[in-house]
Design a protein around this motif. Structure first.
Motif, PDB file in Angstrom:
ATOM      1  N   GLN A 250      29.911  31.008   0.841  1.00  0.00           N
ATOM      2  CA  GLN A 250      28.787  31.438   0.016  1.00  0.00           C
ATOM      3  C   GLN A 250      27.559  30.572   0.281  1.00  0.00           C
ATOM      4  N   LYS A 251      27.772  29.253   0.403  1.00  0.00           N
ATOM      5  CA  LYS A 251      26.650  28.351   0.694  1.00  0.00           C
ATOM      6  C   LYS A 251      26.075  28.631   2.081  1.00  0.00           C
ATOM      7  N   LEU A 252      26.980  28.877   3.040  1.00  0.00           N
ATOM      8  CA  LEU A 252      26.508  29.186   4.392  1.00  0.00           C
ATOM      9  C   LEU A 252      25.690  30.474   4.395  1.00  0.00           C
ATOM     10  N   GLY A 253      26.098  31.453   3.581  1.00  0.00           N
ATOM     11  CA  GLY A 253      25.340  32.698   3.486  1.00  0.00           C
ATOM     12  C   GLY A 253      23.935  32.461   2.957  1.00  0.00           C
ATOM     13  N   ALA A 254      23.837  31.598   1.939  1.00  0.00           N
ATOM     14  CA  ALA A 254      22.507  31.261   1.394  1.00  0.00           C
ATOM     15  C   ALA A 254      21.679  30.500   2.419  1.00  0.00           C
ATOM     16  N   ASP A 255      22.336  29.576   3.145  1.00  0.00           N
ATOM     17  CA  ASP A 255      21.637  28.822   4.198  1.00  0.00           C
ATOM     18  C   ASP A 255      21.128  29.754   5.292  1.00  0.00           C
ATOM     19  N   LEU A 256      21.933  30.788   5.606  1.00  0.00           N
ATOM     20  CA  LEU A 256      21.543  31.744   6.650  1.00  0.00           C
ATOM     21  C   LEU A 256      20.302  32.522   6.231  1.00  0.00           C
ATOM     22  N   ASP A 257      20.285  32.967   4.985  1.00  0.00           N
ATOM     23  CA  ASP A 257      19.107  33.700   4.483  1.00  0.00           C
ATOM     24  C   ASP A 257      17.862  32.817   4.536  1.00  0.00           C
ATOM     25  N   GLU A 258      18.011  31.556   4.130  1.00  0.00           N
ATOM     26  CA  GLU A 258      16.879  30.628   4.130  1.00  0.00           C
ATOM     27  C   GLU A 258      16.379  30.363   5.553  1.00  0.00           C
ATOM     28  N   ALA A 259      17.326  30.165   6.477  1.00  0.00           N
ATOM     29  CA  ALA A 259      16.946  29.897   7.866  1.00  0.00           C
ATOM     30  C   ALA A 259      16.220  31.090   8.476  1.00  0.00           C
ATOM     31  N   ARG A 260      16.665  32.300   8.158  1.00  0.00           N
ATOM     32  CA  ARG A 260      15.997  33.501   8.674  1.00  0.00           C
ATOM     33  C   ARG A 260      14.577  33.618   8.131  1.00  0.00           C
ATOM     34  N   GLU A 261      14.414  33.277   6.839  1.00  0.00           N
ATOM     35  CA  GLU A 261      13.072  33.329   6.245  1.00  0.00           C
ATOM     36  C   GLU A 261      12.162  32.287   6.889  1.00  0.00           C
ATOM     37  N   GLN A 262      12.722  31.091   7.134  1.00  0.00           N
ATOM     38  CA  GLN A 262      11.939  30.044   7.795  1.00  0.00           C
ATOM     39  C   GLN A 262      11.576  30.456   9.221  1.00  0.00           C
ATOM     40  N   LEU A 263      12.507  31.156   9.891  1.00  0.00           N
ATOM     41  CA  LEU A 263      12.236  31.626  11.250  1.00  0.00           C
ATOM     42  C   LEU A 263      11.081  32.621  11.257  1.00  0.00           C
ATOM     43  N   ASP A 264      11.060  33.528  10.287  1.00  0.00           N
ATOM     44  CA  ASP A 264       9.946  34.477  10.184  1.00  0.00           C
ATOM     45  C   ASP A 264       8.616  33.732  10.064  1.00  0.00           C
ATOM     46  N   GLY A 265       8.594  32.688   9.225  1.00  0.00           N
ATOM     47  CA  GLY A 265       7.377  31.905   9.050  1.00  0.00           C
ATOM     48  C   GLY A 265       6.970  31.176  10.314  1.00  0.00           C
ATOM     49  N   ALA A 266       7.960  30.610  11.030  1.00  0.00           N
ATOM     50  CA  ALA A 266       7.666  29.879  12.262  1.00  0.00           C
ATOM     51  C   ALA A 266       7.137  30.811  13.350  1.00  0.00           C
ATOM     52  N   VAL A 267       7.728  32.011  13.435  1.00  0.00           N
ATOM     53  CA  VAL A 267       7.270  32.989  14.426  1.00  0.00           C
ATOM     54  C   VAL A 267       5.842  33.421  14.121  1.00  0.00           C
ATOM     55  N   TYR A 268       5.552  33.650  12.831  1.00  0.00           N
ATOM     56  CA  TYR A 268       4.192  34.026  12.453  1.00  0.00           C
ATOM     57  C   TYR A 268       3.203  32.904  12.787  1.00  0.00           C
ATOM     58  N   GLU A 269       3.588  31.657  12.479  1.00  0.00           N
ATOM     59  CA  GLU A 269       2.721  30.511  12.772  1.00  0.00           C
ATOM     60  C   GLU A 269       2.455  30.404  14.265  1.00  0.00           C
ATOM     61  N   TRP A 270       3.517  30.610  15.064  1.00  0.00           N
ATOM     62  CA  TRP A 270       3.364  30.529  16.524  1.00  0.00           C
ATOM     63  C   TRP A 270       2.435  31.641  17.038  1.00  0.00           C
ATOM     64  N   SER A 271       2.651  32.886  16.542  1.00  0.00           N
ATOM     65  CA  SER A 271       1.843  34.006  17.045  1.00  0.00           C
ATOM     66  C   SER A 271       0.368  33.834  16.659  1.00  0.00           C
ATOM     67  N   SER A 272       0.103  33.312  15.442  1.00  0.00           N
ATOM     68  CA  SER A 272      -1.285  33.096  15.008  1.00  0.00           C
ATOM     69  C   SER A 272      -1.964  32.044  15.878  1.00  0.00           C
ATOM     70  N   ALA A 273      -1.238  30.949  16.150  1.00  0.00           N
ATOM     71  CA  ALA A 273      -1.811  29.891  16.984  1.00  0.00           C
ATOM     72  C   ALA A 273      -2.006  30.369  18.417  1.00  0.00           C
ATOM     73  N   ALA A 274      -1.066  31.184  18.903  1.00  0.00           N
ATOM     74  CA  ALA A 274      -1.178  31.708  20.266  1.00  0.00           C
ATOM     75  C   ALA A 274      -2.414  32.599  20.394  1.00  0.00           C
ATOM     76  N   GLU A 275      -2.716  33.373  19.350  1.00  0.00           N
ATOM     77  CA  GLU A 275      -3.914  34.214  19.362  1.00  0.00           C
ATOM     78  C   GLU A 275      -5.177  33.350  19.425  1.00  0.00           C
ATOM     79  N   ARG A 276      -5.169  32.232  18.711  1.00  0.00           N
ATOM     80  CA  ARG A 276      -6.334  31.330  18.742  1.00  0.00           C
ATOM     81  C   ARG A 276      -6.498  30.715  20.123  1.00  0.00           C
TER      82      ARG A 276
END
Length: 296
Positions: A250-276
């Motif tokens: 159950q804890k691993l499942g919660a960690d997985l959801d959190e990691a996926r959300e963080q990945l979405d944020g990191a990808v967005y941050e990377w794409s925004s910086a790449a555009e700049r």
């Protein structure tokens, strides 16, 4: 294992009906005596049988002639599986519990097992990752989800269709929820951009953007690795054998959801910086063109 009394239930109790007799096919085949011959394994189960009867029964599972004198310890996984099935069919039971019965079997043996299950008059509980077998023989599906046992009174094919439809509905609901949250996210990003502009005195240097790109790339790589590690841990079937393991899952499942959300944020941050960075490149090309024009 809980049904046959080898594993204590985490809650409640298990009650087997007085007229129910259980035969259990173990995934690890550990119940087979390694120092016994194939012949003696069956002979011990049927001591009153004549030799021809033992030989005839083993012949149904691909063993004939001198092969029946081989010791179990010398057999391959598939050969041991056939011995286990030959032994299982001799038990007077009305409930078969089959734990991953196709793991070591070839296609021909799997087809024979499916035929045997179809003709079996009792009930069969099959735990398996082999979807082809489940599609062929299952008439009811037990789905364990959110610590609950959900019974689907239909074939595995029908259950898959219902599950896929539910996944589609869930995806559409999640997409609508994301769309509803997007205006707030855009406002937060806009406020963050204004704050960064004010902090850097009206702009940000190319070097600073390059660092943002590199940092974001590193975060994406680390998070992808983390997600893969958690996914592998959740795929380990032994994790669910104990209450402590279930809690960890159950804890691993919660960690997985959190990691996926963080990945979405990191990808967005990377794409925004790449555009700049692309904007810096275009500005550089334009400035270079102006200098060339002046020289002319």
């Amino acid at each position: 294992k809980t049904l046959i009394g080898e594993h204590e239930p985490s809650n409640g109790r298990v009650k087997i009906g007085p007229s129910t007799t259980v035969a259990y096919y173990r995934q690890d085949l550990a119940h087979l005596p390694l120092d016994a011959t194939i012949y003696s394994v069956i002979e011990k189960q049927r001591p009153l049988w004549e030799r021809r009867q033992v030989q005839g029964h083993l012949g149904k599972f691909g063993y004939s002639g001198d092969e029946v004198q081989r010791t179990v310890g010398t057999l391959s996984g598939g050969e041991r599986a056939r011995v286990a099935l030959a032994l299982l069919t001799l038990e007077h039971s009305n409930l078969l519990i089959l734990d991953e019965p196709t793991n070591h079997l070839d296609v021909e043996s799997i087809e024979a097992m499916e035929d045997a299950i179809e003709s079996y008059e009792g009930s069969v509980l099959i735990v398996s990752h082999d979807r082809a077998v489940l599609r062929g023989v299952a008439t009811q599906v037990w789905e364990i989800s959110d610590q609950k046992l959900n019974l689907f009174d239909g074939s595995f094919l029908e259950w898959e269709a219902v599950r896929d439809e539910k996944k589609t509905v869930d995806r559409e609901r999640e997409a609508k929820a994301r769309a509803a949250r997007e205006p707030a996210r855009q406002k937060a990003r806009s406020n963050g951009s204004k704050a960064q502009t004010a902090k850097t005195g009206g702009g940000i240097s190319k070097g600073a953007v390059e660092k943002i790109v590199a940092d974001a790339e590193m975060r994406v790589a680390l998070l992808e690795t983390r997600i893969a590690e958690i996914s592998r841990a959740l795929e380990d079937t032994t994790l669910y054998d104990t209450p402590a393991g279930v809690q960890r899952a159950q804890k691993l499942g919660a960690d997985l959801d959190e990691a996926r959300e963080q990945l979405d944020g990191a990808v967005y941050e990377w794409s925004s910086a790449a555009e700049r960075m692309q904007g810096f490149a275009k500005s550089g090309d334009a400035a270079h063109g102006k200098k060339q024009a002046v020289r002319k």
